[in-house]
Design an enzyme around this catalytic site. Structure first.
Site, PDB file in Angstrom:
ATOM      1  NE  ARG A 124      16.141  32.879  53.879  1.00 55.54           N
ATOM      2  CZ  ARG A 124      15.022  32.771  54.592  1.00 55.54           C
ATOM      3  NH1 ARG A 124      13.856  32.973  54.039  1.00 55.54           N
ATOM      4  NH2 ARG A 124      15.085  32.438  55.855  1.00 55.54           N
ATOM      5  CE  LYS A 146      34.592  40.029  41.919  1.00 51.42           C
ATOM      6  NZ  LYS A 146      36.029  40.370  41.887  1.00 51.42           N
ATOM      7  CD  GLU A 188      39.070  49.154  37.663  1.00 50.53           C
ATOM      8  OE1 GLU A 188      39.429  48.169  37.002  1.00 50.53           O
ATOM      9  OE2 GLU A 188      39.110  49.188  38.912  1.00 50.53           O
ATOM     10  CE  LYS A 230      33.549  43.468  35.852  1.00 49.97           C
ATOM     11  NZ  LYS A 230      33.593  44.177  37.083  1.00 49.97           N
ATOM     12  CD  GLU A 240      37.951  37.301  41.424  1.00 51.20           C
ATOM     13  OE1 GLU A 240      37.172  38.249  41.275  1.00 51.20           O
ATOM     14  OE2 GLU A 240      38.952  37.342  42.135  1.00 51.20           O
ATOM     15  NE  ARG A 244      34.067  39.222  38.380  1.00 52.95           N
ATOM     16  CZ  ARG A 244      32.804  39.526  38.632  1.00 52.95           C
ATOM     17  NH1 ARG A 244      31.860  38.613  38.511  1.00 52.95           N
ATOM     18  NH2 ARG A 244      32.474  40.749  38.983  1.00 52.95           N
ATOM     19  CG  ASN A 248      41.131  40.896  41.010  1.00 52.86           C
ATOM     20  OD1 ASN A 248      40.248  41.746  40.999  1.00 52.86           O
ATOM     21  ND2 ASN A 248      40.929  39.664  41.413  1.00 52.86           N
ATOM     22  CG  HIS A 251      42.283  45.828  41.245  1.00 53.80           C
ATOM     23  ND1 HIS A 251      42.543  46.093  39.919  1.00 53.80           N
ATOM     24  CD2 HIS A 251      41.085  46.413  41.519  1.00 53.80           C
ATOM     25  CE1 HIS A 251      41.538  46.801  39.413  1.00 53.80           C
ATOM     26  NE2 HIS A 251      40.647  47.009  40.356  1.00 53.80           N
ATOM     27  CG  HIS A 255      42.266  46.579  46.534  1.00 57.59           C
ATOM     28  ND1 HIS A 255      41.676  45.375  46.231  1.00 57.59           N
ATOM     29  CD2 HIS A 255      41.458  47.534  45.986  1.00 57.59           C
ATOM     30  CE1 HIS A 255      40.570  45.587  45.528  1.00 57.59           C
ATOM     31  NE2 HIS A 255      40.419  46.881  45.358  1.00 57.59           N
ATOM     32  CG  HIS A 267      39.157  51.625  42.789  1.00 57.82           C
ATOM     33  ND1 HIS A 267      39.715  50.729  43.679  1.00 57.82           N
ATOM     34  CD2 HIS A 267      38.908  50.922  41.651  1.00 57.82           C
ATOM     35  CE1 HIS A 267      39.771  49.525  43.107  1.00 57.82           C
ATOM     36  NE2 HIS A 267      39.284  49.623  41.882  1.00 57.82           N
TER      37      HIS A 267
HETATM   38  N1  GLY Z   1      36.221  44.633  39.570  1.00 58.48           N
HETATM   39  C1  GLY Z   1      36.655  43.326  39.306  1.00 58.48           C
HETATM   40  C2  GLY Z   1      35.560  42.360  39.094  1.00 58.48           C
HETATM   41  O1  GLY Z   1      34.406  42.735  38.939  1.00 58.48           O
HETATM   42  O2  GLY Z   1      35.829  41.188  39.061  1.00 58.48           O
END
Ligand code: GLY
Length: 367
Positions: A124, A146, A188, A230, A240, A244, A248, A251, A255, A267
């Site tokens: 956990r 993330k 990015e 960032k 998000e 946040r 994207n 993306h 994606h 990517h």
């Molecule tokens: N790569 C996008 C984020 O970390 O929100």
């Protein structure tokens, strides 16, 4: 002199991003976090990165921890699944890791996302630190907590928000990166300028030569700039729920192309294509200027990224299939695609108003 970007979570200091030119300060940075010498550490890496840096990192860590073990998996997106996470759990159980021990992610985005997910779920939650070795991981995936793995054909479908205790980057490792991977990170980085900071975007344009020649001072300033952008966004909106999502930009379509090309493109190449389509739509349906679109395309091309699918050397699918694939993306919200457009350079916004026909127009610009 080392550069540090502090990142908070819920208003309290959470972790620091250290930008260095070697690994010499790694152990002092980890010791400052208070791990006792009887603790164990496991370095998780992949078959590309381990031969380059694993021995050095393990030597450093073994001077402090009672056990330094490692787990290395086959490099590539194909390893980013729950089966590999299961093998990591097994390794940790066999070596009797408990919740107070530590995991270290040594590698690019796949290693960081997978290790973070294993850390979030083993017992956990066990601490982990990120040592990102690709430009993309340094400026994007190692920051913001993330974590996750792919599930069936769905990218990053299983995961958790789980913060590292430290992000330590040695910028010299960028010199051993293949050119295409440096370009991928630039996708990015260009995005950061476009969505948040026009001065940073201009700086990138003005320093193309130094960046492309691998000048360490320029790389340092650039990575620092992106980490600050960032870091600021993720500390204001870690899960998000609003801002946040601006990260994207490029993306949604990116994606979709990544999936349809079966991950044959990097990517950042897909993000570059997605940015071209989204910027075209920003011109047609918003206030983004044609001259800004031209400059964005200039930057994408200058840093070795594709402006079209033919430049990217991919074929075999239609604009309609790309549109369909955008609907499988996690950025869907109550049945509509959350799309990021640009108001102007440095200012992005979220819209749910674009029709399929309009999105298709953007996609067609790539064919
Ligand atoms: N790569 C996008 C984020 O970390 O929100």
């Amino acid at each position: 002199m080392s550069l540090v970007v502090p990142v908070s979570y819920g208003g309290s200091p959470c972790y620091e991003i250290h930008l260095e030119r070697d690994f010499c300060s790694l152990l002092p940075c980890i010791q400052a976090l208070g791990y006792q010498p009887q603790r164990k550490v496991c370095v998780i890496s992949d078959s590309n990165v381990a031969p380059l840096y694993l021995e050095e990192i393990c030597c450093l860590l073994a001077a402090h921890f009672s056990l330094c073990t490692s787990y290395v998996f086959e490099a590539g997106e194909a390893s980013k699944h729950t089966g590999t996470v299961g093998q990591v759990y097994e390794h940790l159980i066999q070596n009797r890791f408990d919740r107070k021990d530590l995991l270290v992610a040594l590698g690019g985005g796949v290693v960081g996302d997978l290790t973070g997910f294993a850390a979030a779920t083993y017992l956990r939650g066990i601490d982990f630190i990120q040592i990102p070795t690709s430009l993309l991981a340094q400026v994007d995936s190692s920051i913001g907590g993330k974590t996750g793995v792919d599930f069936l054909q769905y990218k990053n479908m299983v995961g958790a928000f789980y913060m590292p205790r430290l992000v330590y980057m040695n910028l010299s490792v960028l010199h051993s990166l293949p050119k295409a991977h440096l370009s991928s990170g630039m996708g990015e980085i260009i995005k950061h300028g476009q969505i948040k900071d026009s001065a940073y975007f201009q700086w990138l344009m003005d320093h193309q030569e130094e960046i492309l020649s691998g000048d360490l001072g320029a790389l340092e300033e650039m990575v620092y700039g992106s980490c600050r952008i960032k870091g600021d966004v993720v500390q204001r909106d870690p899960k998000e729920q609003g801002e946040r999502a601006l990260l994207n930009f490029g993306h949604t379509i990116g994606h979709a192309v990544e999936k349809l090309s079966d991950f044959s493109l990097l990517h950042g190449e897909c993000v570059a294509l997605g940015m071209v389509a989204a910027a075209e739509l920003s011109c047609r349906y918003g206030s983004y200027a044609g001259s800004d679109l031209r400059q964005l395309k200039e930057a994408i091309a200058a840093f070795g990224l594709p402006l079209s699918l033919s430049q990217a050397n991919v074929q075999g699918f239609t604009p309609e299939q790309v549109l369909e694939a955008t609907k499988l993306d996690k950025k869907m919200d109550g049945g509509s695609v959350k799309f990021i457009l640009l108001q102007r350079v440095g200012e992005a916004y979220i819209t749910r108003e674009l029709s399929d026909a309009q999105i298709l127009e953007g996609i067609r610009c790539l064919f």
